[in-house]
Design a protein around this motif. Structure first.
Motif, PDB file in Angstrom:
ATOM      1  N   ARG A 180      47.809  12.091  50.691  1.00 13.18           N
ATOM      2  CA  ARG A 180      46.790  11.261  51.331  1.00 13.18           C
ATOM      3  C   ARG A 180      46.840  11.423  52.851  1.00 13.18           C
ATOM      4  O   ARG A 180      47.908  11.452  53.456  1.00 13.18           O
ATOM      5  CB  ARG A 180      47.016   9.800  50.944  1.00 13.18           C
ATOM      6  CG  ARG A 180      45.885   8.858  51.300  1.00 13.18           C
ATOM      7  CD  ARG A 180      46.189   7.485  50.747  1.00 13.18           C
ATOM      8  NE  ARG A 180      46.232   7.488  49.291  1.00 13.18           N
ATOM      9  CZ  ARG A 180      46.822   6.525  48.562  1.00 13.18           C
ATOM     10  NH1 ARG A 180      47.450   5.530  49.175  1.00 13.18           N
ATOM     11  NH2 ARG A 180      46.802   6.586  47.249  1.00 13.18           N
ATOM     12  N   LEU A 200      36.366  20.044  44.228  1.00 16.41           N
ATOM     13  CA  LEU A 200      36.359  18.753  44.933  1.00 16.41           C
ATOM     14  C   LEU A 200      36.242  17.592  43.959  1.00 16.41           C
ATOM     15  O   LEU A 200      36.879  16.545  44.145  1.00 16.41           O
ATOM     16  CB  LEU A 200      35.217  18.715  45.949  1.00 16.41           C
ATOM     17  CG  LEU A 200      35.551  19.133  47.390  1.00 16.41           C
ATOM     18  CD1 LEU A 200      36.476  18.094  48.030  1.00 16.41           C
ATOM     19  CD2 LEU A 200      36.195  20.506  47.431  1.00 16.41           C
ATOM     20  N   THR A 204      38.976  14.515  43.523  1.00 11.11           N
ATOM     21  CA  THR A 204      38.602  13.103  43.692  1.00 11.11           C
ATOM     22  C   THR A 204      38.629  12.342  42.371  1.00 11.11           C
ATOM     23  O   THR A 204      38.278  11.162  42.334  1.00 11.11           O
ATOM     24  CB  THR A 204      37.198  12.999  44.319  1.00 11.11           C
ATOM     25  OG1 THR A 204      36.249  13.677  43.470  1.00 11.11           O
ATOM     26  CG2 THR A 204      37.171  13.654  45.704  1.00 11.11           C
ATOM     27  N   GLU A 208      41.158   9.706  45.130  1.00  9.23           N
ATOM     28  CA  GLU A 208      41.593  10.148  46.452  1.00  9.23           C
ATOM     29  C   GLU A 208      40.464  10.910  47.152  1.00  9.23           C
ATOM     30  O   GLU A 208      39.650  11.568  46.505  1.00  9.23           O
ATOM     31  CB  GLU A 208      42.825  11.045  46.338  1.00  9.23           C
ATOM     32  CG  GLU A 208      44.050  10.370  45.743  1.00  9.23           C
ATOM     33  CD  GLU A 208      44.589   9.239  46.623  1.00  9.23           C
ATOM     34  OE1 GLU A 208      44.382   9.289  47.856  1.00  9.23           O
ATOM     35  OE2 GLU A 208      45.205   8.311  46.066  1.00  9.23           O
ATOM     36  N   ARG A 209      40.424  10.821  48.473  1.00  6.30           N
ATOM     37  CA  ARG A 209      39.438  11.539  49.274  1.00  6.30           C
ATOM     38  C   ARG A 209      40.162  12.316  50.364  1.00  6.30           C
ATOM     39  O   ARG A 209      41.119  11.818  50.966  1.00  6.30           O
ATOM     40  CB  ARG A 209      38.436  10.569  49.918  1.00  6.30           C
ATOM     41  CG  ARG A 209      37.574   9.813  48.921  1.00  6.30           C
ATOM     42  CD  ARG A 209      36.562  10.737  48.237  1.00  6.30           C
ATOM     43  NE  ARG A 209      35.652  10.004  47.369  1.00  6.30           N
ATOM     44  CZ  ARG A 209      35.886   9.706  46.103  1.00  6.30           C
ATOM     45  NH1 ARG A 209      37.046  10.077  45.560  1.00  6.30           N
ATOM     46  NH2 ARG A 209      35.024   9.035  45.379  1.00  6.30           N
ATOM     47  N   PHE A 210      39.712  13.541  50.607  1.00  3.62           N
ATOM     48  CA  PHE A 210      40.369  14.385  51.594  1.00  3.62           C
ATOM     49  C   PHE A 210      39.328  15.007  52.520  1.00  3.62           C
ATOM     50  O   PHE A 210      38.247  15.408  52.082  1.00  3.62           O
ATOM     51  CB  PHE A 210      41.163  15.502  50.906  1.00  3.62           C
ATOM     52  CG  PHE A 210      42.235  15.010  49.974  1.00  3.62           C
ATOM     53  CD1 PHE A 210      43.485  14.650  50.468  1.00  3.62           C
ATOM     54  CD2 PHE A 210      41.992  14.896  48.611  1.00  3.62           C
ATOM     55  CE1 PHE A 210      44.474  14.193  49.613  1.00  3.62           C
ATOM     56  CE2 PHE A 210      42.973  14.443  47.755  1.00  3.62           C
ATOM     57  CZ  PHE A 210      44.226  14.086  48.260  1.00  3.62           C
ATOM     58  N   ASP A 211      39.663  15.081  53.803  1.00  2.00           N
ATOM     59  CA  ASP A 211      38.828  15.833  54.749  1.00  2.00           C
ATOM     60  C   ASP A 211      39.116  17.317  54.564  1.00  2.00           C
ATOM     61  O   ASP A 211      40.274  17.724  54.411  1.00  2.00           O
ATOM     62  CB  ASP A 211      39.150  15.432  56.193  1.00  2.00           C
ATOM     63  CG  ASP A 211      38.723  14.008  56.501  1.00  2.00           C
ATOM     64  OD1 ASP A 211      37.736  13.543  55.896  1.00  2.00           O
ATOM     65  OD2 ASP A 211      39.387  13.355  57.334  1.00  2.00           O
TER      66      ASP A 211
END
Length: 293
Positions: A180, A200, A204, A208-211
């Motif tokens: 994270r 992607l 997710t 969870e979210r990622f740049d």
């Protein structure tokens, strides 16, 4: 030509007719007609033996007949997919294990088939297939089109790749929550939109979210990972061969698998391309890449 050669081999018209499974009078008439057309005698009669022009004819006829037989057999072999050319496009991740294994089996089982390969991103392979510049592609995320047929060749879970300096590099496996706040290093969406979206979506899956940090150049992504910044994911078949300066870890979360597909045009499938597809199908089941269909 076959009649003349048979008479020369057997030394007589009657025995030649028996070999040819025909009556002797029609055989004699055919050879007389041929002699009239050529303006020479091919045989002396009583006893039957070749004249000098006849010997020249028979020598040439044997070569022509052998070539004709070879032509027929070559044509039939091509029709069975035993010879010919098949042009295969593949994405970079297929080059580590799947494609080399497929090419090795093709070379062993279909040595007469020439396989021409080219590496590209999925979007480019889609264009090449539509324009018939390739016959078959191994890729992820090729769009659905009416002209395409497709089969899943390999269904795999994802693995994480980190730099050796990364704080989590000593682990065997991680949860996505352990990553994270870190940048996800990946290729830009435009080079393989469907594949990008699938990966992607898998990441997710747990919320969870990622740049994303994006580059189409694999070396640029690897260089960033080696500094200990961020992470990427790869199909598990690449887990045992990470780039220098990186390590690969299993993912403990229950994520969707990613599929490597075999895609081809239904309207222009050559026998040699069909042979490659059959070999790939057998490998997919025999090597447990996918469940048996």
């Amino acid at each position: 030509m076959r009649y003349v050669v048979a008479v020369a081999d057997e030394g007589g018209f009657q025995r030649a007719a028996e070999r040819l499974h025909m009556a002797q009078p029609p055989l004699s008439r055919q050879i007389r007609d041929l002699e009239r057309e050529l303006g020479v005698r091919l045989f002396e009669r009583r006893p039957t033996r070749l004249t000098e022009p006849g010997r020249v004819f028979v020598e040439s006829a044997r070569r022509v007949l052998a070539a004709a037989t070879g032509l027929v057999e070559d044509t039939r072999r091509a029709g069975r997919g035993e010879t010919g050319l098949v042009r295969v496009g593949y994405i970079p991740s297929a080059a580590h294990e799947t494609l080399p294994h497929l090419l090795a089996v093709m070379a062993d089982e279909r040595p007469g088939v020439q396989v021409d390969v080219r590496e590209a991103w999925s979007a480019e392979l889609d264009h090449a297939l539509r324009e018939e510049r390739v016959d078959v592609v191994l890729a992820r995320g090729i769009p659905d089109r009416d002209m395409y047929a497709r089969e899943t060749l390999r269904s795999e879970p994802l693995a994480v790749v980190l730099g050796e300096r990364h704080p989590l590099a000593s682990r065997e496996a991680v949860h996505l929550r352990d990553l994270r706040g870190q940048a996800f290093c990946f290729f830009p969406r435009h080079v393989a939109p469907d594949s990008y979206d699938a990966v992607l979506a898998a990441l997710t899956h747990t919320g969870e979210r990622f740049d994303a940090w994006e580059s189409p150049i694999p070396q640029a992504r690897h260089d960033r990972l080696r500094t200990g910044e961020g992470f990427t994911v790869v199909p598990r078949s690449l887990r045992d061969d990470p780039p220098t300066g990186t390590v690969s870890l299993d993912i403990l979360d229950d994520l969707p698998s990613v599929d490597l597909e075999l895609v081809w045009r239904q309207d222009s499938l050559s026998p040699s391309a069909g042979a490659l597809i059959e070999v790939a199908r057998r490998l997919a089941v025999g090597d447990s890449w996918t469940p048996a269909h």
